[in-house]
Design a protein around this motif. Structure first.
Motif, mmCIF file in Angstrom:
data_model
loop_
_atom_site.group_PDB
_atom_site.id
_atom_site.type_symbol
_atom_site.label_atom_id
_atom_site.label_comp_id
_atom_site.label_asym_id
_atom_site.label_seq_id
_atom_site.Cartn_x
_atom_site.Cartn_y
_atom_site.Cartn_z
ATOM 1 N N PHE A 149 0.839 -1.193 0.000
ATOM 2 C CA PHE A 149 0.000 0.000 0.000
ATOM 3 C C PHE A 149 0.876 1.245 0.000
ATOM 4 C CE2 PHE A 149 0.630 -1.108 4.429
ATOM 5 C CZ PHE A 149 0.707 0.093 5.122
ATOM 6 N N THR A 150 0.299 2.359 -0.398
ATOM 7 C CA THR A 150 1.062 3.588 -0.585
ATOM 8 C C THR A 150 0.562 4.679 0.355
ATOM 9 O OG1 THR A 150 -0.414 4.436 -2.317
ATOM 10 C CG2 THR A 150 1.397 3.018 -3.014
ATOM 11 N N THR A 151 1.480 5.601 0.679
ATOM 12 C CA THR A 151 1.113 6.788 1.453
ATOM 13 C C THR A 151 1.665 8.015 0.733
ATOM 14 O OG1 THR A 151 3.055 6.360 2.865
ATOM 15 C CG2 THR A 151 0.910 5.682 3.712
ATOM 16 N N LYS A 152 0.758 8.892 0.339
ATOM 17 C CA LYS A 152 1.156 10.031 -0.491
ATOM 18 C C LYS A 152 1.821 11.150 0.308
ATOM 19 C CE LYS A 152 -3.348 12.362 -0.215
ATOM 20 N NZ LYS A 152 -4.556 12.751 -0.988
ATOM 21 N N GLY A 153 1.517 11.239 1.619
ATOM 22 C CA GLY A 153 2.068 12.332 2.407
ATOM 23 C C GLY A 153 3.564 12.260 2.577
ATOM 24 N N ASP A 154 4.122 11.055 2.528
ATOM 25 C CA ASP A 154 5.568 10.891 2.666
ATOM 26 C C ASP A 154 6.186 10.114 1.507
ATOM 27 O OD1 ASP A 154 4.449 8.465 3.294
ATOM 28 O OD2 ASP A 154 5.122 8.435 5.382
ATOM 29 N N ASN A 155 5.407 9.912 0.436
ATOM 30 C CA ASN A 155 5.904 9.249 -0.775
ATOM 31 C C ASN A 155 6.561 7.903 -0.478
ATOM 32 O OD1 ASN A 155 5.217 10.882 -3.072
ATOM 33 N ND2 ASN A 155 6.617 12.424 -2.267
ATOM 34 N N LYS A 156 5.788 7.037 0.162
ATOM 35 C CA LYS A 156 6.286 5.707 0.490
ATOM 36 C C LYS A 156 5.374 4.624 -0.068
ATOM 37 C CE LYS A 156 8.628 6.927 4.828
ATOM 38 N NZ LYS A 156 8.669 6.712 6.309
ATOM 39 N N VAL A 157 5.991 3.494 -0.368
ATOM 40 C CA VAL A 157 5.264 2.265 -0.670
ATOM 41 C C VAL A 157 5.612 1.278 0.431
ATOM 42 C CG1 VAL A 157 4.859 0.405 -2.320
ATOM 43 C CG2 VAL A 157 5.388 2.710 -3.151
ATOM 44 N N TRP A 158 4.591 0.693 1.043
ATOM 45 C CA TRP A 158 4.760 -0.207 2.179
ATOM 46 C C TRP A 158 4.433 -1.643 1.786
ATOM 47 C CZ3 TRP A 158 6.042 1.934 7.047
ATOM 48 C CH2 TRP A 158 5.929 3.336 7.138
ATOM 49 N N ALA A 159 4.934 -2.581 2.587
ATOM 50 C CA ALA A 159 4.584 -3.986 2.414
ATOM 51 C C ALA A 159 4.292 -4.578 3.783
ATOM 52 C CB ALA A 159 5.712 -4.758 1.741
ATOM 53 N N TYR A 160 3.021 -4.908 4.008
ATOM 54 C CA TYR A 160 2.654 -5.604 5.240
ATOM 55 C C TYR A 160 2.612 -7.090 4.937
ATOM 56 C CZ TYR A 160 0.040 -7.623 9.051
ATOM 57 O OH TYR A 160 -0.342 -8.435 10.088
ATOM 58 N N ASN A 161 3.539 -7.851 5.525
ATOM 59 C CA ASN A 161 3.589 -9.292 5.343
ATOM 60 C C ASN A 161 2.738 -9.932 6.433
ATOM 61 O OD1 ASN A 161 4.356 -12.101 5.481
ATOM 62 N ND2 ASN A 161 6.123 -11.589 4.198
#
Length: 383
Positions: free
Chosen positions: A260-272
């Motif tokens: 999933f992505t967060t636009k406020g800090d320009n990150k792409v995350w991976a929850y395993n």
């Protein structure tokens, strides 16, 4: 196990922690680094104003306010999140409308096996700011309303069944949904600077009418939201140690992992979900000459696990993040700097990509454009 998860497992075996980043100069783990695209450099813009790699072509599928080609159906304004569904030998692409004040909803375009448009129609109307969402394993589309009183709506891509509001999934600024078939839950993002990352646990898998809404905490535990309606206290205010994410956007589940992505800090995350770990796949602050900014909708191809992330802003690109953690532009839309890219999705065969420019060349929600990209998408890590 696909290559992306093999690489992560190899690093875990070497003794990294849950939030471990690259441990060698060859970047065998997150976060992704800037590098060459597996598709090569972008060529000059085509007739539709899209810069693509060699071998790829684009076509316009629909324009807001205009009848979809071969049909009498006028395409909606502000096209946003979307997905494809198999339909016999063809497929259906569904697209949200982020129009406000009850003017939102969802439309669908049907294609035959030759990618010829055969029909277009509405599957949800009268809602507000339908932003992203996600497909379900039972072939419905969850359309999410992005405002403080927003709900999830379950819709039928074929238009045969009426859309149903799913109150148990919570009332908040919904963005995207991603179904985890193993744990039988639906992950949900929240588009707020202090938003949460939620999961909905249906009482019966395949039925979203009832269940439990939970939110992820700083300790990576899931805690029940006592009042999913958020009245009077917003869902993100109900659990004191909720893990905060800065502007949740797109979500996509694959092989035990919800990206999933967060636009406020320009990150792409991976929850395993299998290991209950959380990693940063991409962070523009940790990447030299970062090509990806304004991260928004996200999807993955059906073959090798490349992630594709659309930009809201930036230089209007869809970027690819490869399984060996290299990030590079896949396409760029020119002369549409007042728009955003969204709705990125592949057809079932994985050889056609769909996406929209929400405000088109005029920078207005009434000028949205939906595109199709056709070409030699990778079927292996070597080609």
């Amino acid at each position: 196990m696909d290559r992306r998860h093999f690489l992560r497992a190899a690093v875990a075996g070497a003794g990294t922690v849950a939030f471990g980043f690259s441990v060698t100069p060859t970047a065998i783990a997150y976060p992704a680094r800037t590098g060459p695209s597996p598709y090569g450099e972008l060529r000059a813009a085509d007739a539709n104003g899209i810069m693509l790699p060699s071998g790829f072509t684009s076509r316009v599928i629909a324009r807001s306010g205009h009848a979809v080609a071969g049909t009498g159906y006028p395409w909606h304004s502000a096209p946003d999140g979307g997905a494809c569904f198999a339909d016999g030998t063809g497929w259906i692409y569904v697209s949200n409308s982020e129009a406000g004040s009850g003017a939102g909803g969802v439309s669908a375009v049907r294609f035959d096996s030759a990618a010829t448009i055969t029909d277009a129609y509405q599957i949800l109307s009268g809602t507000t700011r339908n932003c992203a969402g996600g497909p379900t394993p039972w072939n419905t589309w969850i359309s999410c309303e992005e405002h403080d009183g927003g709900y999830c709506w379950e819709t039928d891509p074929w238009g045969a069944k009426a859309a149903v509001r799913r109150d148990a999934m919570g009332r908040f600024t919904h963005e995207a949904a991603a179904c985890d078939l193993v744990r039988e839950v639906v992950y949900l993002t929240e588009d707020k600077p202090d938003g949460g990352f939620y999961r909905f646990v249906p009482a019966t898998w395949g039925d979203l009418s009832s269940g439990t809404l939970e939110v992820l905490t700083d300790e990576l535990t899931w805690v029940t939201i006592s009042d999913p309606e958020g009245r009077p206290r917003a869902t993100r205010r109900q659990v004191p140690n909720m893990k905060v994410f800065n502007g949740g956007e797109g979500a996509f589940y694959r092989n035990d992992v919800c990206y999933f992505t967060t636009k406020g800090d320009n990150k792409v995350w991976a929850y395993n979900a299998a290991s209950n770990t959380l990693d940063v796949v991409y962070d523009d602050n940790l990447t030299s000459n970062p090509p990806l900014s304004g991260v928004d909708n996200i999807t993955a191809d059906s073959h090798v696990g490349d992630l594709y992330v659309a930009e809201d802003g930036g230089n209007m690109e869809i970027c690819v993040i490869t399984p060996d953690d290299v990030v590079a532009p896949f396409l760029r839309v020119t002369n549409q700097n007042s728009s955003e890219l969204c709705g990125v999705a592949f057809n079932p065969a994985g050889d056609r990509m769909y996406f929209s420019s929400q405000r088109g060349t005029a920078g207005s929600s009434s000028d949205g454009i939906t595109y199709e990209i056709n070409g030699p998408f990778r079927t292996s890590l070597t080609g």
